[in-house]
Design an enzyme around this catalytic site. Structure first.
Site, PDB file in Angstrom:
ATOM      1  N   ARG A  24       0.831  -1.205   0.000  1.00 48.95           N
ATOM      2  CA  ARG A  24       0.000   0.000   0.000  1.00 48.95           C
ATOM      3  C   ARG A  24       0.867   1.257   0.000  1.00 48.95           C
ATOM      4  O   ARG A  24       0.533   2.253  -0.648  1.00 48.95           O
ATOM      5  CB  ARG A  24      -0.932  -0.013   1.213  1.00 48.95           C
ATOM      6  CG  ARG A  24      -2.039  -1.067   1.129  1.00 48.95           C
ATOM      7  CD  ARG A  24      -2.966  -1.006   2.331  1.00 48.95           C
ATOM      8  NE  ARG A  24      -3.913  -2.113   2.316  1.00 48.95           N
ATOM      9  CZ  ARG A  24      -4.025  -3.028   3.272  1.00 48.95           C
ATOM     10  NH1 ARG A  24      -3.236  -2.969   4.332  1.00 48.95           N
ATOM     11  NH2 ARG A  24      -4.911  -3.996   3.176  1.00 48.95           N
ATOM     12  N   CYS A  45      -6.793 -18.778  15.810  1.00 49.35           N
ATOM     13  CA  CYS A  45      -7.546 -18.707  17.065  1.00 49.35           C
ATOM     14  C   CYS A  45      -8.987 -19.184  16.887  1.00 49.35           C
ATOM     15  O   CYS A  45      -9.689 -19.407  17.875  1.00 49.35           O
ATOM     16  CB  CYS A  45      -7.538 -17.284  17.605  1.00 49.35           C
ATOM     17  SG  CYS A  45      -5.887 -16.702  18.049  1.00 49.35           S
ATOM     18  N   ASP A 295       4.761 -14.524  16.810  1.00 50.91           N
ATOM     19  CA  ASP A 295       5.051 -15.547  17.815  1.00 50.91           C
ATOM     20  C   ASP A 295       6.520 -15.940  17.895  1.00 50.91           C
ATOM     21  O   ASP A 295       6.930 -16.613  18.848  1.00 50.91           O
ATOM     22  CB  ASP A 295       4.232 -16.810  17.531  1.00 50.91           C
ATOM     23  CG  ASP A 295       2.739 -16.584  17.704  1.00 50.91           C
ATOM     24  OD1 ASP A 295       2.345 -15.441  18.011  1.00 50.91           O
ATOM     25  OD2 ASP A 295       1.967 -17.539  17.523  1.00 50.91           O
ATOM     26  N   ASN A 317      -0.642  -9.034  14.146  1.00 44.99           N
ATOM     27  CA  ASN A 317      -1.156  -8.109  13.137  1.00 44.99           C
ATOM     28  C   ASN A 317      -0.665  -6.687  13.370  1.00 44.99           C
ATOM     29  O   ASN A 317      -0.275  -5.990  12.425  1.00 44.99           O
ATOM     30  CB  ASN A 317      -2.693  -8.151  13.128  1.00 44.99           C
ATOM     31  CG  ASN A 317      -3.237  -9.236  12.231  1.00 44.99           C
ATOM     32  OD1 ASN A 317      -3.416  -9.043  11.034  1.00 44.99           O
ATOM     33  ND2 ASN A 317      -3.488 -10.400  12.808  1.00 44.99           N
ATOM     34  N   TYR A 440     -21.766   6.102  30.978  1.00 49.14           N
ATOM     35  CA  TYR A 440     -22.813   5.546  31.835  1.00 49.14           C
ATOM     36  C   TYR A 440     -24.180   5.592  31.177  1.00 49.14           C
ATOM     37  O   TYR A 440     -24.615   6.610  30.642  1.00 49.14           O
ATOM     38  CB  TYR A 440     -22.887   6.308  33.166  1.00 49.14           C
ATOM     39  CG  TYR A 440     -24.143   5.983  33.947  1.00 49.14           C
ATOM     40  CD1 TYR A 440     -24.374   4.681  34.386  1.00 49.14           C
ATOM     41  CD2 TYR A 440     -25.097   6.955  34.205  1.00 49.14           C
ATOM     42  CE1 TYR A 440     -25.532   4.364  35.078  1.00 49.14           C
ATOM     43  CE2 TYR A 440     -26.259   6.652  34.897  1.00 49.14           C
ATOM     44  CZ  TYR A 440     -26.472   5.343  35.326  1.00 49.14           C
ATOM     45  OH  TYR A 440     -27.619   5.031  35.996  1.00 49.14           O
TER      46      TYR A 440
END
Length: 578
Positions: A24, A45, A295, A317, A440
């Site tokens: 990119r 995962c 990893d 990532n 809230y």
């Protein structure tokens, strides 16, 4: 000027992210990904959810959000990235800047030159030093091939009993995957004292263990697997531990992973004692033309200042984007991690960040733990549920060291943990948590959010206002030792306390907190009082009343009856209090 070539070894998580970022920013670069597998750019995962049937097709783990399959053709046409699958990187010639490759289908070798090299070699599963793990019905959950083979056995009805060795995140997820959808009788075995070791402390872990057992999974902790013994011709196995024999048709080992730094080490790059590739903040290795992430590296822990291995797809990532930016001529850095973590175990969500209490103590901190159980939204809102949060702080500096939690409303729990992560990374204090601004509205939070209550509780403990006892200490002195010098003062209403009074007699005294000031004469002066309510709030108020009256022989049981029940320490069928 010759076209710059970037070669990336590994095409699962970090590799594709780095490749696409480079293209990119620098579409003129020649970017090549190399991977020894046929499957690339997949969500590892998601394997437990494929095995369980929540994800119906394996291709879903390799699809984009707009349902395009991430194949070599997709990367070449849509991203401008060349991909060489079934190709293993054998060695790096750093002097010549050449990568030696082996085509696995033809066993032919070739060389590929690079200007920049990215190592995304991932991790390798740990292996147990026990005989029998080479049996065809013993699996690791390390790739899509394992996932497909396990699901095929389950779908054929070839599995009635499964033993999972390792009660970490993958082990717990796989226990749910094979038992919930497929009805397989499942056992979970770990050498540690509780499930999710290294992530949770014992009380939250016992809540998870209790839930696993409620859902039919047998949990055996503090057991060492000695061997896996083949049975008769039907393929059955016996998993022998130091305490029992467990029959199985399927065995899954999930005992952790370690960084795969072999290629880097053999090329003379610096690696850690655990095998992780050493990188700087820009994720450059000891060779500035070679980057590494995911990893296969270790990262700096914000709390300890030490390197640790944290295999996470989200981390890979983020690091892939940083590497892509830097190779394309920018400047991006990776500062470290607090090890934020989340896992779903049947109906429970579990999440954590930073250090557990045990880990904080082992790192030399003067650690203090605060435990709060409170509704995750306004107590009057219909979908509210109790959330358990445990906070670890340093007594001297009041610095936040870690947080962990368990809840049925997973999004609510993970949102709370994520809110604390920046505070952990920036050395926030209990006061920062007490005053943390939380959006809230009754459907989403209480006016005094559980995070603020957690910070307040930690403040009160540090300042000496709240003198506490942990649930496991209560279990030991009241339930196990049954010391005659100890009395539980239950400050809940009579209806909730009645089953406990009936069970424990004079050892369980019920005086509701709102009447305590009038009934101080009813308290035994020669006993240690363990003050108890449902969650620890009313019992704190009662503790302050007792101390104001000059009674110093009292402590507040953290988490109250809710913690004790959720952790499986005590269960009275007549008790309907939630």
């Amino acid at each position: 000027m010759a076209r710059q070539r970037v070669v990336i070894v590994g095409a699962v998580a970090l590799g594709p992210k780095a490749a696409c970022r480079i293209k990119r920013l620098r579409p003129d670069f020649d970017v090549v990904m190399v991977d020894q597998d046929q499957y690339i750019s997949y969500g590892g995962c998601g394997i437990p959810y494929y095995v369980s049937g929540d994800v119906s097709d394996l291709s879903a783990l390799m699809s984009t959000s707009f349902h395009m399959l991430r194949t070599p053709e997709f990367f070449e046409k849509a991203k401008g990235v060349r991909v060489m699958t079934r190709t293993r990187a054998e060695a790096i010639d750093r002097r010549r800047k050449v990568l030696r490759l082996r085509r696995l289908e033809t066993q032919t070798e070739e060389e590929l030159s690079y200007d920049y090299l990215v190592l995304a070699t991932g991790s390798v599963p740990n292996t147990l030093p026990v005989p029998g793990l080479d049996h065809p019905r013993v699996f690791r959950v390390s790739n899509l091939h394992d996932a497909a083979a396990i699901k095929e056995m389950l779908a054929k009805g070839a599995v009635g009993r499964a033993v999972i060795i390792g009660a970490g995140a993958i082990g717990c997820e796989m226990a749910e995957a094979v038992s919930d959808m497929w009805g397989v009788e499942t056992c979970l075995v770990d050498i540690a004292s509780h499930v999710l070791p290294g992530v949770l402390d014992s009380v939250p872990a016992r809540m998870v263990s209790e839930h696993l057992q409620e859902r039919g999974v047998a949990v055996y902790t503090e057991e060492t697997v000695r061997e896996v013994i083949p049975g008769s011709e039907d393929g059955s196995l016996t998993v022998r531990t130091d305490k029992r024999d467990l029959d199985a048709d399927l065995v899954i080992t999930a005992v952790g992973v370690r960084p795969n730094g072999r290629l880097a080490r053999e090329a003379g790059l610096l690696v850690t004692p655990r095998g992780g590739i050493v990188v700087n903040e820009r994720l450059q290795t000891s060779d500035p033309w070679i980057y590494a992430g995911g990893d296969c590296i270790e990262v700096m822990h914000h709390i300890t200042g030490k390197l640790f291995h944290f295999p996470q797809g989200s981390l890979a990532n983020r690091q892939g984007r940083i590497i892509g930016t830097n190779i394309a001529g920018g400047h991006a850095t990776f500062e470290g991690s607090v090890g934020s973590f989340a896992v779903k175990v049947f109906d429970l969500a579990v999440a954590a960040a930073g250090l557990s209490f045990k880990a904080a103590c082992s790192e030399g901190f003067d650690a203090v733990q605060a435990l709060v159980i409170q509704a995750d939204r306004a107590h009057f809102y219909p979908t509210q549920d109790l959330m358990t949060l445990a906070l670890v702080v340093d007594r001297r500096t009041r610095r936040l060291l870690g947080i962990q939690g368990v809840s049925r409303n997973g999004d609510a729990l993970v949102g709370r943990i994520n809110a604390v992560v920046p505070l952990l990374a920036r050395h926030g204090t209990v006061e920062d948590l007490s005053n943390l601004e939380v959006a809230y509205s009754p459907p989403f939070a209480s006016a005094m959010d559980i995070l603020n209550a957690l910070g307040n509780t930690a403040e009160n403990i540090l300042d000496g206002h709240n003198v506490t006892m942990d649930p496991e200490d209560f279990e030991r002195c009241f339930l196990q030792e049954a010391s005659p010098e100890v009395v539980c003062l239950d400050v809940r209403g009579p209806r909730n306390a009645a089953p406990f009074v009936e069970a424990f007699g004079d050892r369980w005294l019920n005086i509701p907190q709102e009447t305590l000031a009038e009934r101080l004469d009813a308290l035994p002066k020669d006993k240690r009082l363990l003050v108890m309510c449902n969650s620890g709030v009313r019992s704190y108020e009662a503790l302050l009343q007792l101390r104001a009256a000059g009674l110093e022989n009292a402590v507040n049981v953290q988490g109250g009856v809710a913690a004790i029940k959720k952790a499986g320490m005590l269960s009275l069928d007549k008790d309907e209090d939630t």
